[in-house]
Scaffold this motif. Structure first.
Motif, PDB file in Angstrom:
ATOM      1  N   ALA A 125       2.187  78.737  34.450  1.00  0.00           N
ATOM      2  CA  ALA A 125       2.801  77.403  34.396  1.00  0.00           C
ATOM      3  C   ALA A 125       4.094  77.383  35.213  1.00  0.00           C
ATOM      4  N   ALA A 126       4.847  78.470  35.177  1.00  0.00           N
ATOM      5  CA  ALA A 126       6.133  78.508  35.899  1.00  0.00           C
ATOM      6  C   ALA A 126       5.996  79.222  37.238  1.00  0.00           C
ATOM      7  N   SER A 127       4.848  79.093  37.852  1.00  0.00           N
ATOM      8  CA  SER A 127       4.557  79.832  39.086  1.00  0.00           C
ATOM      9  C   SER A 127       5.460  79.446  40.260  1.00  0.00           C
ATOM     10  N   THR A 128       5.957  80.475  40.941  1.00  0.00           N
ATOM     11  CA  THR A 128       6.731  80.226  42.161  1.00  0.00           C
ATOM     12  C   THR A 128       5.804  79.802  43.303  1.00  0.00           C
ATOM     13  N   ASN A 129       4.599  80.346  43.329  1.00  0.00           N
ATOM     14  CA  ASN A 129       3.637  79.958  44.370  1.00  0.00           C
ATOM     15  C   ASN A 129       3.262  78.483  44.244  1.00  0.00           C
ATOM     16  N   THR A 130       3.019  78.049  43.010  1.00  0.00           N
ATOM     17  CA  THR A 130       2.671  76.633  42.810  1.00  0.00           C
ATOM     18  C   THR A 130       3.862  75.737  43.154  1.00  0.00           C
ATOM     19  N   ALA A 131       5.070  76.205  42.842  1.00  0.00           N
ATOM     20  CA  ALA A 131       6.267  75.419  43.204  1.00  0.00           C
ATOM     21  C   ALA A 131       6.348  75.267  44.720  1.00  0.00           C
ATOM     22  N   LEU A 132       6.050  76.349  45.442  1.00  0.00           N
ATOM     23  CA  LEU A 132       6.065  76.273  46.904  1.00  0.00           C
ATOM     24  C   LEU A 132       5.019  75.288  47.418  1.00  0.00           C
ATOM     25  N   VAL A 133       3.830  75.367  46.834  1.00  0.00           N
ATOM     26  CA  VAL A 133       2.752  74.468  47.263  1.00  0.00           C
ATOM     27  C   VAL A 133       3.143  73.010  47.012  1.00  0.00           C
ATOM     28  N   ARG A 134       3.742  72.765  45.879  1.00  0.00           N
ATOM     29  CA  ARG A 134       4.194  71.383  45.588  1.00  0.00           C
ATOM     30  C   ARG A 134       5.251  70.940  46.597  1.00  0.00           C
ATOM     31  N   ALA A 135       6.151  71.868  46.944  1.00  0.00           N
ATOM     32  CA  ALA A 135       7.195  71.543  47.936  1.00  0.00           C
ATOM     33  C   ALA A 135       6.552  71.201  49.281  1.00  0.00           C
ATOM     34  N   ILE A 136       5.546  71.988  49.659  1.00  0.00           N
ATOM     35  CA  ILE A 136       4.850  71.740  50.928  1.00  0.00           C
ATOM     36  C   ILE A 136       4.233  70.343  50.924  1.00  0.00           C
ATOM     37  N   LEU A 137       3.585  69.995  49.840  1.00  0.00           N
ATOM     38  CA  LEU A 137       2.951  68.670  49.755  1.00  0.00           C
ATOM     39  C   LEU A 137       4.011  67.570  49.829  1.00  0.00           C
ATOM     40  N   GLY A 138       5.174  67.856  49.259  1.00  0.00           N
ATOM     41  CA  GLY A 138       6.273  66.883  49.296  1.00  0.00           C
ATOM     42  C   GLY A 138       6.861  66.717  50.683  1.00  0.00           C
ATOM     43  N   LEU A 139       6.678  67.713  51.546  1.00  0.00           N
ATOM     44  CA  LEU A 139       7.229  67.659  52.900  1.00  0.00           C
ATOM     45  C   LEU A 139       6.279  67.003  53.908  1.00  0.00           C
ATOM     46  N   LEU A 140       5.061  66.722  53.473  1.00  0.00           N
ATOM     47  CA  LEU A 140       4.091  66.140  54.409  1.00  0.00           C
ATOM     48  C   LEU A 140       4.566  64.767  54.884  1.00  0.00           C
ATOM     49  N   PRO A 141       4.362  64.465  56.164  1.00  0.00           N
ATOM     50  CA  PRO A 141       4.698  63.104  56.623  1.00  0.00           C
ATOM     51  C   PRO A 141       3.791  62.084  55.940  1.00  0.00           C
ATOM     52  N   THR A 142       4.223  60.844  55.899  1.00  0.00           N
ATOM     53  CA  THR A 142       3.472  59.826  55.152  1.00  0.00           C
ATOM     54  C   THR A 142       2.092  59.563  55.783  1.00  0.00           C
ATOM     55  N   THR A 143       1.927  59.981  57.047  1.00  0.00           N
ATOM     56  CA  THR A 143       0.631  59.797  57.710  1.00  0.00           C
ATOM     57  C   THR A 143      -0.404  60.813  57.207  1.00  0.00           C
ATOM     58  N   ASP A 144       0.069  61.858  56.537  1.00  0.00           N
ATOM     59  CA  ASP A 144      -0.837  62.864  55.988  1.00  0.00           C
ATOM     60  C   ASP A 144      -1.108  62.599  54.510  1.00  0.00           C
ATOM     61  N   ARG A 145      -2.205  63.158  54.045  1.00  0.00           N
ATOM     62  CA  ARG A 145      -2.525  63.089  52.612  1.00  0.00           C
ATOM     63  C   ARG A 145      -2.632  64.513  52.100  1.00  0.00           C
ATOM     64  N   GLY A 146      -2.063  64.777  50.968  1.00  0.00           N
ATOM     65  CA  GLY A 146      -2.138  66.130  50.400  1.00  0.00           C
ATOM     66  C   GLY A 146      -2.731  66.092  49.010  1.00  0.00           C
ATOM     67  N   THR A 147      -3.599  67.050  48.705  1.00  0.00           N
ATOM     68  CA  THR A 147      -4.175  67.146  47.364  1.00  0.00           C
ATOM     69  C   THR A 147      -3.993  68.560  46.853  1.00  0.00           C
ATOM     70  N   LEU A 148      -3.448  68.677  45.646  1.00  0.00           N
ATOM     71  CA  LEU A 148      -3.288  69.986  45.015  1.00  0.00           C
ATOM     72  C   LEU A 148      -4.539  70.273  44.184  1.00  0.00           C
ATOM     73  N   TYR A 149      -5.238  71.340  44.521  1.00  0.00           N
ATOM     74  CA  TYR A 149      -6.411  71.735  43.724  1.00  0.00           C
ATOM     75  C   TYR A 149      -5.906  72.435  42.464  1.00  0.00           C
ATOM     76  N   ASP A 150      -6.378  71.972  41.313  1.00  0.00           N
ATOM     77  CA  ASP A 150      -5.849  72.523  40.059  1.00  0.00           C
ATOM     78  C   ASP A 150      -6.953  73.131  39.181  1.00  0.00           C
TER      79      ASP A 150
END
Ligand SMILES: Cc1cc2nc3c(=O)[nH]c(=O)nc-3n(C[C@H](O)[C@H](O)[C@H](O)COP(=O)(O)O)c2cc1C
Length: 175
Positions: A12-37
């Motif tokens: 739940a407190a994963s650093t890898n998942t935090a990084l992935v969320r950060a990456i998705l947050g950095l995507l330009p609005t022209t991109d779409r990001g989906t986190l596989y859970d």
């Protein structure tokens, strides 16, 4: 670009998942990001279970990846390799082929100075077996990952942030 992102950690407190969320947050609005859970929902792979009616969780993973223009995987390191749960997910894709030719960024992150690079190398090896297009310039290890994340899991390191903007992955998709 539709980017499907996977974290190799179940914590739940994963650093890898935090990084992935950060990456998705950095995507330009022209991109779409989906986190596989769904990593924790996948049954153990066996070819005998992959017949005419594959398990629902497997179909969900495959269907999501089929919609992706690119994929990002960020893995922790356990016992010098990627976690078994992540390898298991990739094993389910060998026969179905959703990653064949697809641009993939293979990242690892860890608390030590090598950022789990052996796990990153094991991830690249498996992706190569799956005939994915591993984008070298978008694949790297993030060392000392805990010092690069704030208390809420937000990214606090500007240099890492720049690398996580994934320009090289976007270029690979455009080609
Ligand atoms: C049983 C166990 C084995 C581990 N093995 C390694 C290892 O071989 N190399 C390494 O760099 N870190 C190792 N670690 C540290 C984890 O990679 C580290 O806790 C990481 O932050 C977990 O990822 P997460 O924060 O995304 O859940 C190990 C941790 C545990 C609990």
């Amino acid at each position: 670009m539709h980017l499907v992102a996977l974290s190799g950690s179940l914590r739940a407190a994963s650093t890898n998942t935090a990084l992935v969320r950060a990456i998705l947050g950095l995507l330009p609005t022209t991109d779409r990001g989906t986190l596989y859970d769904g990593l924790d929902d996948l049954p153990h792979f066996s070819p005998e279970r992959d017949g005419d009616e594959p398990p629902t969780a497997v179909l969900r993973l495959r269907q999501l990846l089929a919609t992706a223009d690119s994929v990002l995987i960020c893995t922790p390191e356990y016992a010098y390799g990627m976690p078994g749960s992540l390898k298991n997910a990739l094993d389910w894709l060998v026969g179905s082929g959703e990653l064949v030719g697809k641009p993939v960024a293979a990242l690892s992150a860890g608390p030590g100075e090598d950022g789990g690079e052996r796990a990153g190398a094991s991830l690249v090896l498996t992706l190569t077996a799956l005939s994915a297009q591993v984008v070298e310039a978008a694949s790297f290890s993030v060392p000392f990952v805990r010092s690069k994340l704030g208390p809420a899991g937000t990214l606090t390191d500007l240099e890492t942030e720049q690398r996580l903007r994934l320009a090289a992955l976007r270029q690979a998709v455009a080609r």
